[in-house]
Scaffold this motif. Structure first.
Motif, mmCIF file in Angstrom:
data_model
loop_
_atom_site.group_PDB
_atom_site.id
_atom_site.type_symbol
_atom_site.label_atom_id
_atom_site.label_comp_id
_atom_site.label_asym_id
_atom_site.label_seq_id
_atom_site.Cartn_x
_atom_site.Cartn_y
_atom_site.Cartn_z
ATOM 1 N N GLY A 174 10.853 -0.874 -6.177
ATOM 2 C CA GLY A 174 10.743 -0.308 -4.835
ATOM 3 C C GLY A 174 10.450 -1.409 -3.849
ATOM 4 N N GLU A 175 10.778 -1.170 -2.577
ATOM 5 C CA GLU A 175 10.569 -2.209 -1.570
ATOM 6 C C GLU A 175 9.113 -2.331 -1.130
ATOM 7 O OE1 GLU A 175 14.478 -0.230 -1.393
ATOM 8 O OE2 GLU A 175 12.519 0.550 -0.791
ATOM 9 N N LEU A 176 8.344 -1.240 -1.311
ATOM 10 C CA LEU A 176 7.013 -1.170 -0.701
ATOM 11 C C LEU A 176 5.908 -1.141 -1.760
ATOM 12 C CD1 LEU A 176 5.415 -0.748 1.988
ATOM 13 C CD2 LEU A 176 5.661 1.712 1.585
ATOM 14 N N VAL A 177 4.954 -2.072 -1.641
ATOM 15 C CA VAL A 177 3.768 -2.094 -2.499
ATOM 16 C C VAL A 177 2.565 -1.724 -1.631
ATOM 17 C CG1 VAL A 177 2.257 -3.456 -3.980
ATOM 18 C CG2 VAL A 177 4.737 -3.864 -3.993
ATOM 19 N N VAL A 178 1.809 -0.707 -2.071
ATOM 20 C CA VAL A 178 0.675 -0.198 -1.302
ATOM 21 C C VAL A 178 -0.588 -0.216 -2.161
ATOM 22 C CG1 VAL A 178 -0.270 1.792 -0.052
ATOM 23 C CG2 VAL A 178 2.188 1.318 0.052
ATOM 24 N N LYS A 179 -1.658 -0.744 -1.587
ATOM 25 C CA LYS A 179 -2.974 -0.636 -2.213
ATOM 26 C C LYS A 179 -3.543 0.720 -1.840
ATOM 27 C CE LYS A 179 -7.561 -2.772 -2.487
ATOM 28 N NZ LYS A 179 -8.436 -3.877 -1.981
ATOM 29 N N GLU B 145 -3.066 0.699 2.177
ATOM 30 C CA GLU B 145 -2.717 -0.485 2.956
ATOM 31 C C GLU B 145 -1.514 -1.198 2.342
ATOM 32 O OE1 GLU B 145 -4.813 -4.847 3.759
ATOM 33 O OE2 GLU B 145 -5.995 -3.164 3.000
ATOM 34 N N VAL B 146 -0.581 -1.565 3.186
ATOM 35 C CA VAL B 146 0.620 -2.265 2.723
ATOM 36 C C VAL B 146 0.264 -3.667 2.235
ATOM 37 C CG1 VAL B 146 2.851 -3.234 3.407
ATOM 38 C CG2 VAL B 146 2.156 -0.971 4.252
ATOM 39 N N ILE B 147 0.680 -3.992 1.016
ATOM 40 C CA ILE B 147 0.516 -5.329 0.451
ATOM 41 C C ILE B 147 1.787 -6.150 0.660
ATOM 42 C CG2 ILE B 147 0.097 -6.650 -1.672
ATOM 43 C CD1 ILE B 147 -2.330 -5.090 -0.626
ATOM 44 N N GLU B 148 2.905 -5.495 0.467
ATOM 45 C CA GLU B 148 4.178 -6.191 0.581
ATOM 46 C C GLU B 148 5.269 -5.180 0.872
ATOM 47 O OE1 GLU B 148 6.810 -7.594 -2.930
ATOM 48 O OE2 GLU B 148 5.565 -9.336 -2.441
ATOM 49 N N CYS B 149 6.252 -5.567 1.709
ATOM 50 C CA CYS B 149 7.415 -4.724 1.972
ATOM 51 C C CYS B 149 8.632 -5.627 2.081
ATOM 52 C CB CYS B 149 7.220 -3.900 3.248
ATOM 53 S SG CYS B 149 8.549 -2.712 3.538
ATOM 54 N N SER B 150 9.479 -5.592 1.073
ATOM 55 C CA SER B 150 10.576 -6.549 0.975
ATOM 56 C C SER B 150 11.684 -6.321 1.992
ATOM 57 C CB SER B 150 11.160 -6.519 -0.443
ATOM 58 O OG SER B 150 11.690 -5.239 -0.742
ATOM 59 N N ASP B 151 11.794 -5.119 2.561
ATOM 60 C CA ASP B 151 12.865 -4.871 3.533
ATOM 61 C C ASP B 151 12.372 -4.915 4.981
ATOM 62 O OD1 ASP B 151 11.529 -2.487 3.859
ATOM 63 O OD2 ASP B 151 13.199 -1.206 3.239
ATOM 64 N N GLY B 152 11.089 -5.226 5.160
ATOM 65 C CA GLY B 152 10.562 -5.392 6.506
ATOM 66 C C GLY B 152 10.251 -4.113 7.254
ATOM 67 N N SER B 153 10.326 -2.954 6.599
ATOM 68 C CA SER B 153 10.038 -1.691 7.276
ATOM 69 C C SER B 153 8.584 -1.595 7.709
ATOM 70 C CB SER B 153 10.376 -0.512 6.358
ATOM 71 O OG SER B 153 11.743 -0.493 6.034
ATOM 72 N N PHE B 154 7.695 -2.237 6.952
ATOM 73 C CA PHE B 154 6.274 -2.245 7.254
ATOM 74 C C PHE B 154 5.744 -3.670 7.115
ATOM 75 C CE2 PHE B 154 7.267 1.988 5.666
ATOM 76 C CZ PHE B 154 6.698 2.814 6.624
ATOM 77 N N SER B 155 4.633 -3.920 7.804
ATOM 78 C CA SER B 155 4.009 -5.242 7.734
ATOM 79 C C SER B 155 2.780 -5.190 6.839
ATOM 80 C CB SER B 155 3.588 -5.708 9.137
ATOM 81 O OG SER B 155 4.710 -5.758 9.997
ATOM 82 N N PRO B 156 2.464 -6.289 6.149
ATOM 83 C CA PRO B 156 1.238 -6.335 5.344
ATOM 84 C C PRO B 156 0.026 -5.969 6.203
ATOM 85 C CG PRO B 156 2.611 -8.219 4.834
ATOM 86 C CD PRO B 156 3.244 -7.542 6.024
ATOM 87 N N GLY B 157 -0.836 -5.123 5.643
ATOM 88 C CA GLY B 157 -2.022 -4.692 6.366
ATOM 89 C C GLY B 157 -1.866 -3.364 7.075
ATOM 90 N N GLU B 158 -0.635 -2.919 7.309
ATOM 91 C CA GLU B 158 -0.428 -1.615 7.950
ATOM 92 C C GLU B 158 -0.914 -0.498 7.035
ATOM 93 O OE1 GLU B 158 2.909 -0.633 10.944
ATOM 94 O OE2 GLU B 158 3.882 -1.887 9.422
ATOM 95 N N GLN B 159 -1.437 0.559 7.642
ATOM 96 C CA GLN B 159 -1.909 1.714 6.882
ATOM 97 C C GLN B 159 -0.812 2.780 6.855
ATOM 98 O OE1 GLN B 159 -5.671 2.634 8.891
ATOM 99 N NE2 GLN B 159 -6.764 1.523 7.292
#
Length: 448
Positions: free
Chosen positions: A33-38, A73-87
Motif C-alpha cells: 500500500g502507498e500509505l503507512v500510518v502509526k 499519524e502518517v509515517i510515509e506516503c509513497s504517492d504524495g497524497s499525504f505528508s508525514p506527520g498528518e493525522q
C-alpha cells in the motif's frame, strides 16, 4: 521498512482452532500500500470480534490482525497524497478483514482509503465514533437530504442500544429531531434518554399490527439497524413522503413488505453502505461530526481499553448479543455460536461445537428445518424468521424463532448457514393463554 510494532495477531494452528496474542511484527509483514500510518486509536466493532474469533464470513486468511477502523499519524506516503506527520482516519473498505487492521500499532493501506482528520475532531474522538458513528451519521445525512425536517415528527431508531443505533439517537437529537428509540433492553431507557431519546419503546411495539398491509403513520423518518420484520413494520408506519434508512440485518436480511407504503404514501427506502461510501460524501459527513453534529455525550458512550485488553473485549461482544447467533456447515454441524445460543440449547460450549443440529430437534422438526435450509441453499435467498421447536439437553422443549442466511466463501461458493435464534417460548405461552381465555369467554357467552 523494518520498524517493529505490537499487534493483536489471530492465528490458525489447526482447522477450526484460532488463537489470539499480542506479538511483535515488522512493517514489512504488512500488505502492500502507498500509505503507512502509526495507529493511535482504533475501535471495536462486531465485525472485528467475528474476525478475531476466526469467522470465515469476515476473514479467511490467517495470520491476521483485525480492526476495521484506525486513526493516527502518517509515517510515509509513497504517492504524495499525504505528508508525514498528518493525522488521518481510515475506516471501512477491506481494513481489518483481509487487510491487517487497526489492532496493530501500524497499518499499510492504499492512500485512497484515508482522509485527513477534520478540524474540530481529535484522533481519539474520531475512533469513539469509528465505522458505527460514520454509519449513523450517513443515515441521518440521508434523512436530511431527503427532506425530513425536525418539525415533521418523531424519528424512529431501531436497535437503539447498539453501536450504530445509540450514535444515531445522539446525532439526531443534536440535529434537533425528536427521537423514539426502540430496543429489547428497556433497562437501558435511562441511558437512551440521557443521550437524546425523547421516548423509549419496547422493540415489539414496532411490529405490533404489522400483519396489515399498511399501518397507522407514526414516523417522519426511520433509522433502521435491524432489518427483517422490524424494517418492514417501520416502512408500513412511516408518514407520507417520509424516508427510511437501512443499515443492518441482525433481525433478518429478508424484507417481507408490500409496495403499498411506496406507491400510496411515497415512502423512500435508502440503503446505507459505509464500506464503499464515496470519499467526497464521506469527508462531508466526517466534517459534520466534527462540527454541527459533534456530540457532547461522546465520552459517556464509550470505554477506552489498551491493546492488551482488546482480547477479553472481543469475546464479550459476541457473548453480549441478546439473541443467539449461530453458524453451521452445509451438513448442519455447529461451527460457531455465542453464549446466548449455547444457553438456549442447554449444552456447554464444548459440547455444542461440532454437534449436528438434528440432535436438538425431533424427526418431524428436523424434516421441516431441512426443507427450509435446503430452500435457502438452492435459491441463495435468506428466510425471514420461522418457528422451530428445540429439544434442550435436559429434554425440555423450547420454541425458538430462527433466521437463516447462506454463507459463502470468497469465491461465492456455499460453505454453510448463519442466523439469529430468539427464544420465544414464554411469548408463545402467553399468546396461547390469551387465546384459551378468549375461547372460554366466547363459550360462556354463547351459553347465556
Amino acid at each position: 521498512m523494518s520498524q517493529e510494532f505490537k499487534a493483536l495477531l489471530v492465528e490458525q494452528p489447526e482447522k477450526k482452532v484460532f488463537t489470539r496474542s499480542i506479538v511483535t511484527r515488522k512493517i514489512s509483514d504488512l500488505p502492500e500500500g502507498e500509505l503507512v500510518v502509526k495507529v493511535h486509536y482504533s475501535s471495536l466493532n462486531f465485525k472485528d470480534a467475528l474476525s478475531a474469533v476466526g469467522n470465515p464470513g469476515v476473514t479467511r486468511n490467517f495470520p491476521h490482525t483485525p480492526g476495521i477502523d484506525a486513526a493516527g499519524e502518517v509515517i510515509e506516503c509513497s504517492d504524495g497524497s499525504f505528508s508525514p506527520g498528518e493525522q488521518v482516519i481510515v475506516t471501512s473498505y477491506d481494513l481489518g478483514m483481509e487487510t491487517d487492521g487497526g489492532f496493530g500499532q501500524m497499518i499499510r493501506v492504499p492512500s485512497k482509503w484515508a482522509l485527513k482528520l477534520p478540524t474540530g475532531l481529535s484522533l481519539k474522538e474520531s475512533m469513539m465514533l469509528g465505522t458505527a458513528g460514520l454509519t449513523a451519521a450517513m443515515s441521518v445525512h440521508e434523512l436530511v437530504e431527503s427532506g425530513v425536517k425536525p418539525e415533521d415528527g418523531s424519528i424512529l431508531v431501531t436497535g437503539a442500544t447498539g453501536g450504530v443505533g445509540s450514535l444515531a439517537v445522539a446525532i439526531l437529537a443534536k440535529a434537533g429531531y425528536q427521537v423514539t428509540a426502540a430496543t429489547g433492553k428497556l433497562t437501558e431507557s435511562g441511558y437512551l434518554k440521557k443521550i437524546g431519546a425523547t421516548e423509549v419503546i419496547e422493540r415489539s411495539a414496532v411490529t405490533e399490527g404489522a400483519e396489515r398491509p399498511m399501518m397507522k403513520p407514526k414516523w417522519a423518518g426511520v433509522v433502521d439497524c435491524v432489518g427483517g420484520d422490524t424494517l418492514a413494520a417501520a416502512i408500513k408506519a412511516t408518514k407520507p413522503r417520509g424516508s427510511v434508512t437501512c443499515c443492518g440485518l441482525v433481525g433478518s436480511p429478508d424484507l417481507p413488505v408490500n409496495v403499498f407504503p411506496f406507491i400510496l404514501r411515497g415512502v423512500r427506502l435508502i440503503g446505507i453502505d459505509s464500506a464503499e461510501y464515496p470519499m467526497a460524501a464521506r469527508i462531508k459527513v466526517w466534517q459534520k461530526l466534527a462540527g454541527e453534529w459533534k456530540l457532547d455525550t461522546l465520552e459517556s458512550m464509550v470505554d477506552e481499553v489498551t491493546l492488551a485488553e482488546v482480547e477479553e473485549k472481543v469475546q464479550a461482544i459476541i457473548d453480549n448479543i441478546e439473541d443467539g447467533y449461530y453458524e453451521v456447515d452445509l451438513a448442519g454441524n455447529f461451527t460457531f455460536f455465542n453464549n446466548a445460543m449455547a444457553k438456549i440449547t442447554g449444552y456447554a460450549r464444548d459440547e455444542l461445537m461440532g454437534m449436528n443440529n438434528r440432535k436438538i430437534m425431533d424427526e418431524y422438526t428436523a424434516r421441516q428445518v431441512y426443507k427450509i435450509f435446503n430452500k435457502v441453499y438452492q435459491t441463495g435467498m435468506a428466510t425471514k424468521a420461522f418457528d422451530w421447536e428445540l429439544t434442550t439437553k435436559d429434554g425440555s422443549r423450547r420454541i425458538i424463532e430462527v433466521s437463516v442466511t447462506l454463507k459463502k466463501d470468497l469465491n461465492a461458493n456455499p460453505i454453510g448457514f448463519m442466523g439469529i435464534a430468539r427464544d420465544i417460548t414464554e411469548r408463545r405461552r402467553y399468546v396461547e393463554t390469551l387465546e384459551a381465555r378468549e375461547k372460554e369467554l366466547e363459550n360462556k357467552t354463547s351459553l347465556r
